[in-house]
Design an enzyme around this catalytic site. Structure first.
Site, PDB file in Angstrom:
ATOM      1  CD1 TRP A 150      31.195  21.311  57.717  1.00 18.62           C
ATOM      2  CD2 TRP A 150      30.791  21.109  60.222  1.00 18.62           C
ATOM      3  NE1 TRP A 150      32.072  20.693  58.492  1.00 18.62           N
ATOM      4  CE2 TRP A 150      31.998  20.512  59.474  1.00 18.62           C
ATOM      5  CE3 TRP A 150      30.511  21.066  61.032  1.00 18.62           C
ATOM      6  CZ2 TRP A 150      32.854  19.706  60.835  1.00 18.62           C
ATOM      7  CZ3 TRP A 150      31.161  20.048  61.748  1.00 18.62           C
ATOM      8  CH2 TRP A 150      32.233  19.874  61.391  1.00 18.62           C
ATOM      9  CG  ASN A 151      32.562  24.586  63.272  1.00 14.80           C
ATOM     10  OD1 ASN A 151      32.486  25.522  62.537  1.00 14.80           O
ATOM     11  ND2 ASN A 151      33.671  25.213  64.445  1.00 14.80           N
ATOM     12  CE  LYS A 174      31.137  27.374  50.552  1.00 15.97           C
ATOM     13  NZ  LYS A 174      30.931  25.604  50.915  1.00 15.97           N
ATOM     14  CD  GLU A 249      38.458  30.845  62.814  1.00 15.36           C
ATOM     15  OE1 GLU A 249      39.455  30.052  63.347  1.00 15.36           O
ATOM     16  OE2 GLU A 249      37.538  31.057  62.968  1.00 15.36           O
ATOM     17  CB  CYS A 283      38.422  26.631  65.155  1.00 17.76           C
ATOM     18  SG  CYS A 283      37.713  28.095  65.634  1.00 17.76           S
ATOM     19  CD  GLU A 458      35.989  36.197  59.968  1.00 20.53           C
ATOM     20  OE1 GLU A 458      35.736  35.512  61.359  1.00 20.53           O
ATOM     21  OE2 GLU A 458      35.896  35.868  59.378  1.00 20.53           O
TER      22      GLU A 458
END
Length: 478
Positions: A150-151, A174, A249, A283, A458
């Site tokens: 969600w961040n 998702k 990640e 993160c 990524e």
């Protein structure tokens, strides 16, 4: 605001049939924005069938044609960036200026993958026998299950979608139940650009139920997850049990090293920007600010001044520089970190309290000094607006302390010495090092960590490789 048909399955938008629903809240007020219908096992089974059919279509579509579709999606994302940014701020809370950067960058990620997918070259191996041909093909791994947090509801998910689609994979994404609307609008752009039915599917659901159901399915051949270390361990183990390729990640606890030859004012300004961006819910956000002793007092003064001046408020307000945290439980977590640090002997230089007079999920930008290593904030990722400032004397000391935690996502450093910069780049144990500026997360660069911060990347060519598998072909005429 909340759509009753948030699931995209086989090209059609539909309501989830799960008995439970999720409440989506405005973190600036705590008020409910609406309810989100969730996917049941029946819905997930339909998504798996669609992804398998979509993969058979998309893998046979040329890389050139896939690139054109993705290019159209990138253009649509740019056209709709303001709408998407408004949705991010409403549901996630970050200042609108930050949401605009996130939404505006989505098209760049798609564009880059669109071009890179056209260049997913194989190779020719010289044979040992005359007349033989030995080639390595790079083929899409298969349907992908991707789980996004969600961040950064758009920038995290778009890299997974763009990478998978550029490689020729189908995907079941998702999205985060806390911030669904921006994900929905992003997927509409891909759909409107001409991505065939079944190639891109979007689910919301009870997280443990969705991950377990999808990863165990024989349809899914690749898993991509961004989130916490404990959940990443669980999903990685499940993927390994079923022999699924996996990209993880996970969390970080980034060191920010300031040497005594650095531009202290510039280091403090960038450090505050990185620490308090998205209220510290990043993160790669730095938490442990290691400052060489002779520069320590000047840095603390400049850094604390930057933190104290930040305007905290609703993300939609023009003057806001730091928005709310995403959940009430994150506010409780911040209060717990500060209380523990105080008990361990730390001093609160700035902040340290909930923001009074509001029903929203606000916590003050916080700077702690004299924090001992046994304080919880020195070991556990706070994932919020708390910074610790610590002294060091020698390069050997700070490298050892920076590497002491099991995390290894990102690190930052400020120095004017090329020798020092090279030593730090060589010896810091993490997937990304940024020196004298912020140079992470561009579409063409790999984003990923070491140790407990996960594995795989990524972004960059490494991000495309994650969705491709090699096939060796050896042939000879008879």
């Amino acid at each position: 605001m909340i759509l009753n048909t948030p699931l995209l399955i086989d090209g059609a938008w539909r309501a989830g049939t799960h008995a439970q629903r999720a409440t989506v809240r405005d973190p600036a007020t705590g008020a409910a924005l609406g309810e989100l219908t969730l996917a049941s096992e029946q819905d997930m089974a339909l998504a798996l069938e669609a992804a398998q059919r979509g993969f058979e279509i998309w893998r046979k579509t040329s890389a050139y044609e896939r690139s054109k579709v993705l290019g159209r999606a990138a253009d649509l994302l740019r056209e709709r960036a303001e709408t998407i940014a408004q949705l991010i701020t409403k549901e996630q809370g970050k200042p609108l200026a930050e949401a605009r950067v996130e939404a505006g960058g989505a098209g760049d990620h798609v564009d880059w993958y669109a071009e890179e997918g056209r260049r997913a070259y194989g190779r020719v191996i010289p044979p040992r026998q005359r007349g033989a041909r030995q080639i390595v093909l790079r083929e899409p791994v298969g349907p992908v299950a991707a789980f996004s947090p969600w961040n950064f509801p758009v920038s995290q998910l778009v890299r997974k979608i763009a990478g998978a689609l550029a490689a020729g994979c189908s995907i079941i994404a998702k999205g985060p139940e806390e911030t669904p609307s921006s994900c929905i609008e992003m997927c509409r752009a891909f759909q409107d650009a001409g991505v065939p039915a079944g190639v891109l599917n979007l689910l919301f659901g009870v997280p443990a139920e969705v991950s377990s159901f999808l990863i165990r399915s024989e349809v899914i051949r690749k898993v991509s997850f961004t989130g916490s270390v404990p959940v990443g361990r669980s999903l990685g183990a499940l993927a390994a049990q079923h022999l699924k390729r996996c990209t993880l990640e996970l969390g970080g606890h980034a060191p920010f090293i300031v040497c005594d030859d650095a531009d202290i004012e510039a280091a403090a300004a960038l450090g505050a920007s990185l620490k308090f961006r998205n209220a510290g819910q990043v993160c790669a956000s730095p938490t442990r600010f290691f400052v060489q002793s002779s520069a320590y007092d000047a840095f603390v003064s400049a850094f604390a001044s930057q933190a104290a001046r930040l305007v905290v408020g609703a993300g939609a307000a023009a003057e806001t520089q730091m928005g709310p945290l995403a959940h009430a439980r994150r506010v409780d977590a911040m209060a717990g970190f500060v209380a523990d640090a105080r008990e361990c002997g730390a001093t609160v230089q700035v902040g340290g309290e909930r923001v009074a007079g509001t029903d929203g999920f606000f916590f003050q930008p916080t700077v702690l000094v004299d924090v001992p290593d046994h304080a919880r904030v020195m070991r556990d990722e706070p994932f919020g607006p708390i910074a610790t400032v610590l002294r060091f004397d020698t390069l050997d000391e700070v490298i050892a302390r920076a590497n002491a935690l099991p995390y290894g996502l990102a690190a930052f450093a400020f120095t004017r010495s090329i020798a020092t910069a090279t030593r730090l780049a060589d010896d810091l144990e993490c997937g990304m090092v940024s020196i004298n500026h912020f140079g992470l997360a561009a579409p063409e660069t790999p984003f990923g960590g070491w140790k407990d911060s996960g594995y795989g990347s990524e972004g960059g060519s490494e991000g495309l490789d994650a969705y491709l598998q090699p096939k060796f072909v050896s042939q000879i005429g008879i």
